[in-house]
Each structure stands twice: as structure tokens, then as C-alpha cells.
Design a protein around this motif. Structure first.
Motif, PDB file in Angstrom:
ATOM      1  N   GLU A 130       0.843  -1.202   0.000  1.00 24.75           N
ATOM      2  CA  GLU A 130       0.000   0.000   0.000  1.00 24.75           C
ATOM      3  C   GLU A 130       0.872   1.243   0.000  1.00 24.75           C
ATOM      4  N   VAL A 154      -1.528   6.462   2.066  1.00 29.07           N
ATOM      5  CA  VAL A 154      -2.806   5.795   2.366  1.00 29.07           C
ATOM      6  C   VAL A 154      -2.719   5.142   3.744  1.00 29.07           C
ATOM      7  N   HIS A 166      -5.059   5.988   6.982  1.00 32.61           N
ATOM      8  CA  HIS A 166      -5.807   4.932   7.661  1.00 32.61           C
ATOM      9  C   HIS A 166      -5.378   4.816   9.129  1.00 32.61           C
TER      10      HIS A 166
END
Length: 144
Positions: free
Chosen positions: A126, A130, A134
Motif C-alpha cells: 500500500e 494511504v 488509515h
């Protein structure tokens, strides 16, 4: 039956615990740490680990295992809310034949949405931004 190998303090999670490698931590206390999987099977995929050395369920102190389960539940409740998930998958693997890849006990907490398959394990790294976003959302939910 073969004996359980000894705990290896050079494993990647031990390095994270010592601060030798970075992690997107969402929870930490004196007994456990929770951080995002860098190759999540779904958004919000979190790993919960004990701070005490334990290769897996075969050698962990029962009290440490119970504590990790307690934190995994806390993370599951927060992740379900933060990611508007329909459910949560909780997984824990032991030894290579059981699917374990990193030999420090860890529990996977994976928010799930109905009709959406998980990505294959260790398949897609990822983006750091991001993960940071998160982690911030999950950390805030766990703090509140």
C-alpha cells in the motif's frame, strides 16, 4: 513431531518493537502494539502483537495471548466503525505449515465488506500516504 524452534529476535516484528523499523502504529501500551499491515488484504488490515517475545501460540505465555486477544477485539470494534465494514476477519497462523510467515505471534484484524474478496496475502504494497491516513483514523478511534 518436531520441536518448536526458538524465538528469533531478528524477526521483522521484533525490529519494529525495538524501533529499528518504522510502522504505522495505531495502538501501543506496555504489553502490546497494533500497527497496519504494509500489504493489507483490505483497507485497515491491522496486526496486533505482544511486546514479550513469542514465536506463536505454541510458546506464548497464556496471559500474553489473552491480552493480545483483548486488544485484537478493541481494534476489531474500532476498525469496523472507522472503515464502515460489514464484518471483521480475525486470523492467527502458527508455524510455516500453518501459514505463518513472520515468527513473532501476531493476530490479523481485517475489516470486511460484503461481496468484496480480500486481496491475496502479501500481494500489494500500500502507498505510505494511504497507510498514514488509515492509521490516523484508526488511532483516533482507538484513543476515543
Amino acid at each position: 513431531m518436531t520441536a518448536t524452534p526458538a524465538y528469533d529476535p531478528s524477526n521483522i516484528f521484533a525490529k519494529i518493537l525495538r524501533g529499528e523499523l518504522p510502522a504505522h502504529k495505531v495502538y501501543e501500551d506496555d504489553k502490546a502494539v497494533a500497527f497496519l499491515d504494509i500489504m493489507p488484504r483490505a483497507p485497515g488490515h491491522t496486526l496486533v502483537i505482544p511486546k514479550n517475545p513469542a514465536r506463536n501460540i505454541l510458546d506464548i505465555d497464556p496471559e500474553d495471548l489473552a491480552y493480545v486477544a483483548k486488544i485484537a477485539k478493541k481494534v476489531a470494534i474500532a476498525a469496523k466503525a472507522v472503515f464502515a465494514a460489514d464484518g471483521v476477519t480475525v486470523q492467527q497462523f502458527n508455524e510455516e505449515a500453518g501459514g505463518q510467515v513472520v515468527f513473532h505471534l501476531h493476530v490479523h484484524v481485517i475489516p470486511r465488506h460484503a461481496g468484496q474478496a480480500m486481496k491475496p496475502a502479501a500481494s500489494v504494497m500500500e502507498k505510505p500516504e494511504v497507510l498514514a491516513e488509515h492509521a490516523a483514523r484508526l488511532k483516533a478511534a482507538l484513543a476515543g
